[in-house]
Design a protein around this motif. Structure first.
Motif, short mmCIF file in Angstrom:
data_model
loop_
_atom_site.label_atom_id
_atom_site.label_comp_id
_atom_site.label_asym_id
_atom_site.label_seq_id
_atom_site.Cartn_x
_atom_site.Cartn_y
_atom_site.Cartn_z
N PRO A 152 -2.80 -1.67 -5.05
CA PRO A 152 -3.42 -0.40 -5.44
C PRO A 152 -2.38 0.60 -5.96
O PRO A 152 -1.33 0.78 -5.36
CB PRO A 152 -4.07 0.10 -4.15
CG PRO A 152 -3.45 -0.69 -3.05
CD PRO A 152 -3.00 -1.97 -3.62
N PRO A 184 -5.65 -1.60 -10.10
CA PRO A 184 -6.58 -0.99 -9.13
C PRO A 184 -6.06 0.41 -8.82
O PRO A 184 -4.86 0.60 -8.65
CB PRO A 184 -6.45 -1.87 -7.88
CG PRO A 184 -5.60 -3.03 -8.27
CD PRO A 184 -4.84 -2.68 -9.50
N ARG A 185 -6.96 1.40 -8.77
CA ARG A 185 -6.49 2.79 -8.71
C ARG A 185 -7.15 3.62 -7.63
O ARG A 185 -8.37 3.70 -7.56
CB ARG A 185 -6.76 3.47 -10.06
CG ARG A 185 -6.07 2.82 -11.21
CD ARG A 185 -6.38 3.52 -12.50
NE ARG A 185 -7.81 3.67 -12.71
CZ ARG A 185 -8.35 4.15 -13.82
NH1 ARG A 185 -7.57 4.55 -14.80
NH2 ARG A 185 -9.64 4.25 -13.94
N HIS A 186 -6.33 4.24 -6.78
CA HIS A 186 -6.78 5.35 -5.96
C HIS A 186 -6.62 6.62 -6.79
O HIS A 186 -5.61 6.77 -7.49
CB HIS A 186 -5.91 5.55 -4.71
CG HIS A 186 -5.94 4.43 -3.72
ND1 HIS A 186 -7.06 4.12 -2.99
CD2 HIS A 186 -4.98 3.57 -3.31
CE1 HIS A 186 -6.78 3.12 -2.16
NE2 HIS A 186 -5.53 2.76 -2.34
N THR A 187 -7.57 7.56 -6.67
CA THR A 187 -7.45 8.82 -7.40
C THR A 187 -7.12 9.95 -6.42
O THR A 187 -7.79 10.08 -5.39
CB THR A 187 -8.77 9.16 -8.11
OG1 THR A 187 -9.24 7.98 -8.74
CG2 THR A 187 -8.55 10.23 -9.15
N LEU A 188 -6.12 10.74 -6.74
CA LEU A 188 -5.64 11.77 -5.81
C LEU A 188 -5.08 12.93 -6.61
O LEU A 188 -3.92 12.94 -7.00
CB LEU A 188 -4.54 11.15 -4.93
CG LEU A 188 -4.31 11.75 -3.57
CD1 LEU A 188 -5.58 11.78 -2.74
CD2 LEU A 188 -3.24 10.97 -2.84
N PRO A 189 -5.91 13.95 -6.89
CA PRO A 189 -5.51 14.98 -7.85
C PRO A 189 -4.64 16.08 -7.24
O PRO A 189 -4.99 17.26 -7.31
CB PRO A 189 -6.85 15.53 -8.34
CG PRO A 189 -7.79 15.29 -7.21
CD PRO A 189 -7.27 14.13 -6.41
N SER A 190 -3.50 15.72 -6.67
CA SER A 190 -2.55 16.71 -6.14
C SER A 190 -1.17 16.07 -6.10
O SER A 190 -0.98 15.04 -5.44
CB SER A 190 -2.97 17.14 -4.73
OG SER A 190 -1.83 17.56 -3.99
N HIS A 248 1.54 16.87 -4.59
CA HIS A 248 2.13 16.77 -3.24
C HIS A 248 1.39 15.73 -2.40
O HIS A 248 2.01 14.98 -1.64
CB HIS A 248 2.14 18.13 -2.55
CG HIS A 248 3.16 19.06 -3.11
ND1 HIS A 248 2.91 19.88 -4.19
CD2 HIS A 248 4.46 19.28 -2.77
CE1 HIS A 248 4.01 20.57 -4.48
NE2 HIS A 248 4.96 20.23 -3.64
N ALA A 249 0.06 15.65 -2.53
CA ALA A 249 -0.69 14.63 -1.79
C ALA A 249 -0.31 13.24 -2.27
O ALA A 249 -0.31 12.28 -1.50
CB ALA A 249 -2.20 14.86 -1.95
N THR A 254 2.59 12.32 -0.18
CA THR A 254 2.12 11.99 1.17
C THR A 254 1.49 10.60 1.18
O THR A 254 1.73 9.80 2.08
CB THR A 254 1.05 13.02 1.63
OG1 THR A 254 1.58 14.33 1.44
CG2 THR A 254 0.67 12.81 3.08
N ALA A 255 0.67 10.32 0.16
CA ALA A 255 -0.02 9.03 0.08
C ALA A 255 0.97 7.88 -0.09
O ALA A 255 0.81 6.81 0.52
CB ALA A 255 -1.02 9.04 -1.07
N ALA A 279 2.67 7.12 3.17
CA ALA A 279 1.79 6.44 4.12
C ALA A 279 1.46 5.01 3.68
O ALA A 279 0.73 4.32 4.38
CB ALA A 279 0.51 7.24 4.31
N GLY A 280 1.96 4.59 2.52
CA GLY A 280 1.70 3.21 2.09
C GLY A 280 0.34 3.00 1.46
O GLY A 280 -0.20 1.90 1.46
N MET A 281 -0.23 4.08 0.88
CA MET A 281 -1.55 3.96 0.28
C MET A 281 -1.47 3.30 -1.09
O MET A 281 -2.38 2.59 -1.50
CB MET A 281 -2.14 5.37 0.16
CG MET A 281 -3.47 5.49 -0.54
SD MET A 281 -4.07 7.21 -0.33
CE MET A 281 -5.38 7.29 -1.55
#
Lengths: 298, 298
Positions: free
Chosen positions: A192, A218-224, A226-227, A230-231, A234-236
């Motif tokens: 991911p 494959p994509r996680h979406t995270l519109p920040s 700084h986050a 963090t992601a 955390a191994g996201m």
């Protein structure tokens, strides 16, 4: 000349998003706002505002708002030259500016803030990616922007800022789990990734350069921004991070480069509307000086 | 039963924003996508996608996408119970979640990332303020959200998270310059404030509570919680900051409270769609545990 009370009403509706809030911001009644805009629409011969929630400018309305912004900035420069003109209660001038999220999270907030702290303006910062801020300049939605395009938009001056350096990185555990057998088209199609939003192509472009072909990530979406970090910690997922945000993590080993020595540089440019006059020169100097320190210079 | 290949095509178009990108993500041709959606539209008897740039779901289309999300999550729980069902190349399940920007910048990124790192999901995080995420839940655009509303949206469970504590703060120089004669309706009507976007009412609500009446605040707009802090440090304006982001600055004196002892607490809630089943229970536990540590508990 044009009816500037009506034009101010139009600009306030577009800025505030509703007739009620526009009325409050100009200390008049909503029906005064509505009458002024109707009169202007009759004179121009077309709708200027889409009465929606929030209210939006039509193309012609947007063009008029842009004109108001320019006139206000010219007035402001005049106040600089003729201090007697500037009343004590003189309202601050709105200056709409477009920047990309990673610049705002790293180097551009400080020069914007320094300018806004020193000048009688109200900065209206909008965020989109560096390819879309050019659209805003073209449409007149902003007076100045950080863009990916060197070629000046119509009526704008353009200055190179240097390149924002990105590094593809992830946590060591994530790399062991997903890239134990190396980083290639196969592993990238399964691991991911992190993207800022669906328009964010950075990860795909980096993967294409590495693999010499398109890879469906494959994509996680995270519109920040700084986050994003963090992601990653955390191994996201893996993603391209501005070096400014993860230098410390790369040094202490909590994040590692996916493929050492494969940074991705995105050249950025500063463009501003010429018609806005001298007021934006101060902002431009602040932004260029900060970019010289923070971005990769050619 | 419904045609799930067609429903997946619909969900991909809405997620990706275009028929071309949807086709790529499903490894089929754009014309296959287009045929499937047309067939579905004929069966349902109305348009499901607004063919715009980006493509959007109509209200009926949105309802069907929500159904697809629910079915996918139910399948995922089934895979947990019957591991033989889950093929090796089983695609990750998209989980759309809505959060407010300040939560994403402070406490919620870590539990979201921990969940996404452990589960076969692709998190799609959207950001809006805590009043608007409730709308997304109601419309089915997200399966779970941080909201300002305790009352569960239709089909949702709601859990109190505690309150996010904000403090009205600015740089000492800014306070000397603009609030030398105290903080009141008069000085607040002149000193520039910082707002996240035009929907951000926090500063106005704090001012109303302090002055017992509405105050029209001059506003800089800056849609980034971290840039908000940078701007405050540079003396651009005063604003309400989450204590988590400015604790260190309050301690070292680079920011000061405008009126000591006037924090502003915003109670937050976690809501998730019941129909989405067991998969979201894990996310809910992570989020509740993180909130218990980071937010003010009653």
């Amino acid at each position: 000349m044009l009816d500037y009370a009506a034009l101010s009403a139009l600009a306030a509706v577009v800025r505030e998003g509703s007739f009620e809030r526009a009325a409050r911001s100009l200390s008049v009644t909503p029906s005064a706002i509505s009458q002024r805009i109707r009169a202007l629409e009759e004179r121009v011969g077309c709708a200027l505002v889409v009465r929606d929630s929030p209210c939006r400018a039509t193309e012609t309305g947007r063009r008029l708002c842009q004109h108001v912004d320019h006139v206000r900035l010219l007035e402001q420069s005049l106040h600089g030259a003729l201090p007697a003109l500037a009343g004590q209660g003189e309202a601050r001038v709105p200056v709409p500016v477009g920047v990309n999220a990673d610049s705002l999270a790293t180097w551009v907030a400080a020069p914007l803030a320094a300018f806004a702290a020193a000048q009688p303006v109200l900065l209206e910062v909008s965020v989109d990616d560096q390819d879309h801020t050019t659209e805003w300049l073209r449409s007149g939605a902003v007076l100045a922007a950080v863009t990916a395009t060197a070629r000046p938009a119509a009526g704008c001056n353009s200055f190179p800022l240097g390149a924002m350096r990105y590094v593809a990185a992830a946590s060591p555990a994530f790399v062991r789990r997903h890239f134990g057998e190396g980083v290639g088209a196969g592993s990238l199609a399964r691991a991911p990734s992190l993207v800022f939003n669906t328009k964010d192509e950075l990860q795909s472009r980096w993967a294409r350069r590495l693999c010499h072909r398109d890879v469906q990530l494959p994509r996680h979406t995270l519109p920040s921004p700084h986050a994003f970090v963090t992601a990653a910690l955390a191994g996201m997922g893996w993603g391209l991070h501005p070096t400014g945000l993860i230098d410390a993590h790369l040094r202490d080993g909590s994040l590692v480069e996916l493929v050492p020595g494969t940074p991705f540089d995105v050249p950025l440019h500063w463009q501003h509307a010429r018609a806005a006059g001298g007021m934006l020169d101060g902002l431009t100097s602040e932004v260029l000086a900060a970019a010289r320190k923070a971005l990769l210079q050619p």
